[in-house]
Design a protein around this motif. Structure first.
Motif, short mmCIF file in Angstrom:
data_model
loop_
_atom_site.label_atom_id
_atom_site.label_comp_id
_atom_site.label_asym_id
_atom_site.label_seq_id
_atom_site.Cartn_x
_atom_site.Cartn_y
_atom_site.Cartn_z
N GLU A 79 0.93 -1.09 -0.05
CA GLU A 79 -0.03 -0.12 -0.15
C GLU A 79 1.01 1.15 0.13
O GLU A 79 1.94 1.37 0.41
CB GLU A 79 -0.94 0.05 1.31
CG GLU A 79 -1.95 -1.23 1.32
CD GLU A 79 -2.95 -1.10 2.41
OE1 GLU A 79 -3.21 -0.07 2.98
OE2 GLU A 79 -3.08 -2.39 3.01
N ALA A 81 1.04 5.53 0.88
CA ALA A 81 0.55 6.47 1.79
C ALA A 81 0.19 7.76 0.79
O ALA A 81 -0.90 8.49 1.17
CB ALA A 81 1.93 7.11 2.76
N ASN A 82 0.96 7.86 -0.37
CA ASN A 82 0.57 8.94 -1.03
C ASN A 82 0.63 8.47 -2.50
O ASN A 82 1.95 8.45 -3.21
CB ASN A 82 1.25 10.19 -1.01
CG ASN A 82 0.94 11.46 -1.58
OD1 ASN A 82 0.56 11.45 -2.92
ND2 ASN A 82 0.97 12.55 -1.25
N THR A 86 4.03 8.34 -5.35
CA THR A 86 4.35 7.04 -5.89
C THR A 86 4.40 7.13 -7.44
O THR A 86 5.32 6.79 -8.14
CB THR A 86 3.54 5.85 -5.41
OG1 THR A 86 3.48 5.74 -3.99
CG2 THR A 86 3.78 4.65 -5.89
#
Length: 173
Positions: A79, A81-82, A86
């Motif tokens: 996953e 965070a942003n 990415t």
């Protein structure tokens, strides 16, 4: 890169199984995959698919979507965070919509992050967008792999031309 969740649907218009097929067939040196659910236990995946069968109704079920459940567990897919940060770390983004029925935020996230966008999903004209906004692929794994390989193999100058054209159209839309 693909920043997409590994979700399940048995509905005849689903494209989640295409995501899994591409992730399974791709060489890890050419495609990085991020998002929720890629490391789920296979039993959890089966339960999610069965719930989808119940919700879809018998006439709308695509039984072949079950085939993509037998997916290996990938520890490298995580996953983020942003997703914008990415995506910005990559030049090319593969966007496979959830379904052939609608356009989600994924397309716009990749365009906003200034990626060359390879797209599988509904026809953009149906949503008053120009088709030239992205590089279109059919919802066929073989065709999608060929397009990804072709774009990756282009020299930097040609990739930059494609990116600039897509960005110009994106900002005009």
């Amino acid at each position: 890169v693909m920043v997409l969740s590994n979700k399940f649907s048995s509905h005849k218009n689903e494209l989640y199984s295409l995501r899994r097929k591409l992730a399974s067939s791709a060489n890890n040196t050419t495609l990085s995959v991020f998002g929720m659910g890629w490391n789920n236990n296979p039993i959890i995946n089966l339960i999610k698919w069965l719930k989808s069968v119940y919700r879809s109704g018998f006439r709308n079920i695509k039984l072949s979507s079950f085939n993509s459940i037998k997916i290996k567990k990938w520890n490298e897919f995580t996953e983020v965070a942003n997703k914008y940060e990415t995506l910005a770390g990559f030049r090319i983004s593969v966007v496979i919509e959830n379904s052939n029925d609608y356009i989600s935020e994924k397309l716009f996230d990749s365009l906003h992050s200034q990626n060359i966008v390879i797209y599988a999903g509904p026809n953009l004209r149906e949503f008053n967008l120009t088709e030239d906004l992205v590089i279109h692929s059919s919802n066929n794994l073989h065709v999608l792999n060929e397009i990804v390989t072709k774009i990756i193999s282009l020299d930097d100058e040609r990739q930059l031309e494609i990116l600039e054209r897509q960005q110009k159209l994106y900002h005009e839309e």
